[in-house]
Design a protein around this motif. Structure first.
Motif, mmCIF file in Angstrom:
data_model
loop_
_atom_site.group_PDB
_atom_site.id
_atom_site.type_symbol
_atom_site.label_atom_id
_atom_site.label_comp_id
_atom_site.label_asym_id
_atom_site.label_seq_id
_atom_site.Cartn_x
_atom_site.Cartn_y
_atom_site.Cartn_z
ATOM 1 N N ILE A 199 52.789 -27.958 -39.189
ATOM 2 C CA ILE A 199 52.275 -28.307 -40.511
ATOM 3 C C ILE A 199 51.775 -27.037 -41.182
ATOM 4 N N MET A 227 45.162 -37.133 -41.815
ATOM 5 C CA MET A 227 45.239 -36.499 -40.481
ATOM 6 C C MET A 227 44.009 -36.879 -39.652
ATOM 7 N N LEU A 230 53.324 -36.782 -42.748
ATOM 8 C CA LEU A 230 52.077 -36.719 -41.981
ATOM 9 C C LEU A 230 51.822 -38.014 -41.215
#
Length: 626
Positions: A134, A150, A125
């Motif tokens: 993802i 994120m 990530l």
């Protein structure tokens, strides 16, 4: 050194080509990049699963430097990426593999296993510039840790799916600073979407948007949703689903929209909604979807349903034409499915309502169908079915036939009615009940009634309805779809007619058949031995090339033992008529023969003909005392 022209063997003229197969070959290194990429593509299609999961593309990259550079530079065309998945060694691969796109695909409900792979997931990530897809389906604590990572721009991210493995409501939410300019597919399940994050600014390329199991704390007004959707000019699929029935009835008045022009979603083809009816009414009142092909609605149970805006929306959408309909009652709720063709799953309108008791299901289905009467008037084929799996044993107790008649009233244009086997008796009572004084005359245009019953039973149950329609000048054809199948099954299971078999055998009997045996010494001894003996005549399998005398070929074996009071009757003998062998049916008790096999030269026992031929298995004859 040979040139390219010399290496490539030219094809001969068509007139000179041989009739047999000829292999024309050339060196692969003279192929241009486009030809090589085409070969690589076909190689990938041979085993798509191993292409990235097991790094099958590495075999091609190791052939030569030219291939390696071509594969790395064309990773997007060849769908090459580094995969982070359950137990994958992708974390170690980053050190020595090229700068390829990353795909994070992880699904695990076990917290222990997720913790072991958490470092690999977080490392992937953090490579924001390389992440293409993802997919995370993990327990809430670990999903929350991933969400915290994120919080920045993912420039090449195309597909994002975040799903919580628990049905319980959580406080997880997508970071408001998250951005993905090339995002095509966004799906959040059990994860909230921040209201301050402008979809139409950061996700203008979205093709599918799925927000399901929305937590109550991240509830958003339908007007806010419509405002966000107006900038998504490429959106094809939209799914909105709430975890609980919100808003509460006390606050439903806040959903009454102010007059405003509708927002057009020009490319929307599929719309799915789960929630309360008033939210749905408010949503569809503010949008137009000219290309919509499928509308799926799941509503929480309510006492009253008024679907005025939904009716107008469906009526204005040409792709939702309702020409056929199916009402399915099952454990947990009722489904109303409409379609514009023969296959109900290909498109149209589907309404699922959550409720348990069958009488409630009939009531809410009646309300919805009555509210959609303007749409359902065009339905010409209706199916009613009940799935009894999971239903209580007393599901059919205290059901008023008027409930069923009320359900049928909105379908005034139906010409064909199909009734499932579980609802046959209930619908037969409803159709023949007298409700003329209440002006409840369902299905006035009905021409064909199709039931899952045998013909005689169907005629008995629906005779009153059929006769009434005949008297009114509106005849209805009764069709039993199981008539032929049921008849075959009954014939197969039914015992053979002994009277018929006995008469057939008597007609074929020759005068004097078996008298030598009936008047013989062995038969007399056995007959006088009392009711506790059994006589068997045992014959061996043998092929006869010509008629021979029984006494010349076989010896008579007589076995005696205990027997029952009544004669034995069994199926197992062949009647060998001249020229062919035909199987015979079970022997009637009146013949007092259990199993019969005939041998040799016109051997006949009792009323059965036996001729020369070949017996196919070991047989025996059993006689019992009368």
């Amino acid at each position: 050194m040979l040139t390219s022209a010399q290496l490539l063997t030219p094809f001969p003229p068509t007139s000179e080509q041989p009739q047999y197969s000829v292999a024309y070959r050339s060196h692969i290194h003279i192929l241009n990049h486009d030809a090589l990429l085409n070969i690589f593509h076909h190689y990938r299609l041979q085993d798509v699963g191993s292409w990235n999961l097991r790094l099958a593309w590495c075999k091609l990259a190791r052939v030569c430097r030219r291939w390696r550079y071509l594969i790395y530079d064309s990773s997007s065309l060849l769908d090459i990426y580094l995969l982070f998945t359950n137990g994958s060694p992708a974390l170690d691969s980053l050190a020595h593999l090229p700068h390829l796109p990353l795909v994070i695909d992880y699904c695990n409900e076990t917290a222990t296993r997720v913790q072991q792979d958490e470092l690999s997931i977080l490392t992937g990530l953090e490579q924001r510039a390389r992440v293409r897809r993802i997919f995370l389906q993990v327990p809430p604590p670990h999903l929350g840790i991933c969400l915290a990572t994120m919080s920045d721009l993912y420039p090449i991210l195309e597909d994002l799916t975040l799903s919580s493995t628990t049905e319980e409501e959580t406080s997880m939410v997508l970071p408001s600073t998250f951005s993905a300019r090339n995002l095509r597919h966004l799906a959040l399940q059990g994860v909230g979407f921040p209201t301050e994050l402008p979809i139409f600014t950061y996700f203008t390329t979205l093709l599918t948007l799925t927000l399901t199991r929305i937590p109550a704390r991240y509830y958003f007004h339908p007007g806010h949703l419509v405002t966000q959707l107006q900038g998504l000019h490429h959106l094809e699929e939209l799914s909105i689903g709430f975890a609980i029935p919100i808003p509460l009835p006390s606050t439903e008045g806040d959903l009454l929209p102010a007059p405003m022009p509708r927002v057009t979603l020009p490319t929307l083809k599929r719309l799915t909604f789960r929630g309360v009816a008033v939210y749905l009414e408010n949503l569809v009142a503010q949008i137009n979807a000219p290309l919509l092909e499928r509308l799926i609605v799941a509503l929480f149970f309510e006492i009253d349903f008024t679907l005025v805006s939904l009716t107008q929306f469906v009526h204005a959408t040409s792709g939702l034409r309702c020409l056929s309909a199916k009402v399915l009652f099952k454990s947990g709720g009722v489904s109303i499915v409409t379609n514009d063709g023969e296959f109900l799953s290909s498109g149209g309108l589907t309404i699922n309502i959550n409720c348990e008791h069958l009488d409630w299901q009939i009531d809410v289905a009646t309300q919805c169908c009555a509210a959609l009467e303007q749409v359902l008037y065009a339905v010409d084929e209706l199916t009613l079915e009940l799935n009894k799996d999971g239903m209580p044993s007393d599901w059919d107790d205290s059901l008023d036939s008027m409930l069923w008649r009320g359900l049928l009233l909105p379908f005034r244009g139906v010409k064909k009615l199909q009734i499932g086997s579980s609802l046959t008796f209930e619908l037969s009572d409803a159709l023949k009940s007298d409700a003329a004084e209440l002006d409840l005359n369902p299905l006035p245009e009905l021409q064909k009634l199709e039931v899952q019953l045998e013909v005689n039973h169907a005629n008995m149950l629906f005779s009153t309805f059929i006769e009434t329609r005949d008297l009114e000048g509106r005849p209805v054809e009764l069709d039993s779809r199981l008539s032929s199948t049921s008849q075959k099954i009954q014939t197969w299971l039914s015992p053979t007619d002994p009277w018929m078999n006995h008469n057939i055998a008597r007609e074929r009997q020759h005068s004097g058949t078996g008298t030598w045996w009936i008047h013989g010494e062995a038969f007399s001894k056995w007959k006088n031995s009392g009711p506790s003996s059994l006589l068997w005549i045992h014959g061996k399998r043998q092929y006869f090339c010509r008629p021979v005398l029984f006494c010349d070929t076989h010896k008579l074996h007589v076995y005696s033992g205990s027997r029952e009071e009544h004669p034995l009757v069994r199926l197992s003998f062949y009647n060998l008529s001249p020229g062919r062998m035909t199987p015979h049916r079970s022997v009637p008790q009146s013949s007092r023969i259990s199993v019969l096999c005939a041998f040799g030269d016109w051997l006949r026992l009792h009323s059965f003909i036996a001729t020369s031929g070949r017996t196919e298995r070991r047989n025996s004859v059993g006689y019992s005392n009368p």
